[in-house]
Design an enzyme around this catalytic site. Structure first.
Site, PDB file in Angstrom:
ATOM      1  N   THR A 209       0.867  -1.178   0.000  1.00  0.00           N
ATOM      2  CA  THR A 209       0.000   0.000   0.000  1.00  0.00           C
ATOM      3  C   THR A 209       0.900   1.222   0.000  1.00  0.00           C
ATOM      4  O   THR A 209       1.950   1.197   0.634  1.00  0.00           O
ATOM      5  CB  THR A 209      -0.877   0.038   1.269  1.00  0.00           C
ATOM      6  OG1 THR A 209      -1.840  -1.006   1.175  1.00  0.00           O
ATOM      7  CG2 THR A 209      -1.615   1.349   1.426  1.00  0.00           C
ATOM      8  N   ARG A 237     -13.737  -8.187  -1.214  1.00  0.00           N
ATOM      9  CA  ARG A 237     -13.115  -7.728   0.032  1.00  0.00           C
ATOM     10  C   ARG A 237     -12.601  -6.281  -0.134  1.00  0.00           C
ATOM     11  O   ARG A 237     -11.977  -5.925  -1.121  1.00  0.00           O
ATOM     12  CB  ARG A 237     -11.946  -8.644   0.372  1.00  0.00           C
ATOM     13  CG  ARG A 237     -11.224  -8.296   1.685  1.00  0.00           C
ATOM     14  CD  ARG A 237      -9.999  -7.459   1.472  1.00  0.00           C
ATOM     15  NE  ARG A 237      -9.252  -7.243   2.717  1.00  0.00           N
ATOM     16  CZ  ARG A 237      -8.219  -6.428   2.836  1.00  0.00           C
ATOM     17  NH1 ARG A 237      -7.776  -5.756   1.793  1.00  0.00           N
ATOM     18  NH2 ARG A 237      -7.609  -6.276   3.992  1.00  0.00           N
ATOM     19  N   VAL A 238     -12.888  -5.475   0.852  1.00  0.00           N
ATOM     20  CA  VAL A 238     -12.389  -4.102   0.892  1.00  0.00           C
ATOM     21  C   VAL A 238     -11.606  -3.931   2.187  1.00  0.00           C
ATOM     22  O   VAL A 238     -12.055  -4.367   3.245  1.00  0.00           O
ATOM     23  CB  VAL A 238     -13.557  -3.098   0.825  1.00  0.00           C
ATOM     24  CG1 VAL A 238     -13.090  -1.682   1.112  1.00  0.00           C
ATOM     25  CG2 VAL A 238     -14.240  -3.165  -0.554  1.00  0.00           C
ATOM     26  N   GLY A 239     -10.436  -3.324   2.089  1.00  0.00           N
ATOM     27  CA  GLY A 239      -9.606  -3.116   3.278  1.00  0.00           C
ATOM     28  C   GLY A 239      -9.863  -1.765   3.915  1.00  0.00           C
ATOM     29  O   GLY A 239     -10.903  -1.132   3.712  1.00  0.00           O
ATOM     30  N   GLY A 261      -1.019  -2.043   6.466  1.00  0.00           N
ATOM     31  CA  GLY A 261      -1.039  -3.281   7.228  1.00  0.00           C
ATOM     32  C   GLY A 261      -2.375  -3.970   7.091  1.00  0.00           C
ATOM     33  O   GLY A 261      -3.137  -3.697   6.165  1.00  0.00           O
ATOM     34  N   GLY A 263      -5.738  -4.524   7.021  1.00  0.00           N
ATOM     35  CA  GLY A 263      -6.816  -3.549   7.014  1.00  0.00           C
ATOM     36  C   GLY A 263      -7.934  -3.848   7.980  1.00  0.00           C
ATOM     37  O   GLY A 263      -8.490  -2.938   8.616  1.00  0.00           O
TER      38      GLY A 263
END
Ligand code: SD4
Length: 348
Positions: A209, A237-239, A261, A263
């Site tokens: 990231t 999936r969303v962080g 890191g 999420g």
């Protein structure tokens, strides 16, 4: 977990090629009695050096922090192999899905999540902020909006490296998200709790990231964050990166914070917002980051060994700091004195 080690290591790299120098938090200066403030930009991981350089092309000539944090992370979206932008690792169904967010000094913010086939999610996030009454667009809706705004629809084909990693992963796939052990050999199958950033075989943490926070010469703060998220994650999936308050938060009266890191564990504690609140109570950027990392350790207990979480922060005085759960997190700081890579202090 061992006792907290209060040490700061410093890697001597500067974009000027000169010997490194120690900056323990940079205090903005008043130049010739005017309100001019020395700008600063801080970005996660070593990729932050190149990103900072692009951001500095804006900040160094008196430009706005908001423009700087967009331009800076666009470099990483273009260049990063594996974990930011369209060259990132795909989800478990073979599609690269991107998350990004941006926030300015007036609580304006925008984000996109689960966005496919668009090269610069950070710029779409900025358009969401500036052109819509909303804060967040996801999936097909985000893509549709991007196309309406003139962004190009890319092919959706995986990069060569991503194809190889995905093929490797498929061999052992049990249809669970996995830790991306090594780009060349991303086959190790672990539990869903063990997602990015992951330990490399040499024990160091992989990273995936770019987060950036900046203060411009007007003293205004902004931040940005962009990622392809955890490799081989579940589809959809969303962080934390596009979640305002988790992956990124800016309060122009207090400071700016960005996270990298795992999420899920950053979202759990509303991480970046929580760090800002610690700074509001008078904590230094490093102390504030440390308190929230400790909170995550307290929640995760033994399982904290399996994850990495890191924060970077700057306050309204232009002081910066960072903290991570484990060794191995570094971040880049650009001030008028140069662009330097620092190793964050960590809990264990
Ligand atoms: C996520 N926080 O999607 C991101 C991943 C990351 O270093 O930062 N990895 O959970």
């Amino acid at each position: 977990m061992n006792k907290i080690m209060d040490r700061r290591k410093f890697i001597h790299l500067t974009s000027l090629g000169a010997a490194g120098f120690t900056i323990k938090g940079f205090i903005p200066q008043t130049v010739h009695g005017t309100s001019s403030i020395s700008p600063i930009v801080v970005a996660t991981w070593d990729a932050g050096l190149a990103a900072n350089k692009a951001a500095w092309s804006v900040l160094g000539s008196g430009g706005k922090a908001l423009d700087a944090v967009e331009k800076g992370v666009m470099v990483t979206e273009d260049e990063m192999n594996c974990c930011v932008g369209l060259n990132g690792n795909p989800d478990r169904d073979g599609f690269v899905t991107l998350d990004a967010s941006i926030m300015d000094h007036e609580f304006n913010c925008g984000s996109v999540a689960f966005l496919e086939r668009i090269k610069h999610p950070i710029s779409v996030a900025r358009k969401v902020m500036e052109k819509t009454p909303h804060v967040m667009l996801v999936g097909q809706g985000a893509q549709q909006f991007a196309l309406e705004q003139g962004f190009k629809l890319e092919s959706g084909e995986l990069s060569e490296d991503a194809k190889k990693s995905y093929q490797n992963w498929l061999k052992k796939s049990t249809y669970q998200p996995v830790i991306n052990i090594e780009r060349k050999n991303a086959t190790t199958q672990l539990e869903p709790s063990k997602m990015a950033p992951s330990r490399l075989s040499n024990g160091e943490w992989n990273h995936d990231t770019i987060g950036m926070i900046a203060m411009d010469s007007m003293g205004n703060l902004s931040g940005s964050c962009t990622t392809s998220g955890a490799g081989f994650k579940m589809r959809g999936r969303v962080g934390d990166s596009p979640v305002i308050g988790a992956g990124l938060y800016v309060d122009n009266e207090v400071g700016a914070v960005v996270a990298t890191g795992q999420g899920e564990d950053v979202i759990r504690v509303a991480g970046s917002s929580a760090v800002v609140e610690q700074m509001r109570q008078g904590k230094s950027p490093t102390e504030a980051c440390k308190i929230i990392v400790e909170r995550i350790l307290h929640i995760k207990k033994e399982k904290a060994k399996e994850i990495q979480v890191c924060f970077i922060a700057i306050n309204k005085k232009g002081e910066f700091g960072a903290y991570s759960l484990h060794k191995g997190f570094n971040y880049a700081v650009h001030t008028p004195q140069g662009n330097t890579l620092h190793e964050a202090t960590f809990l264990d």
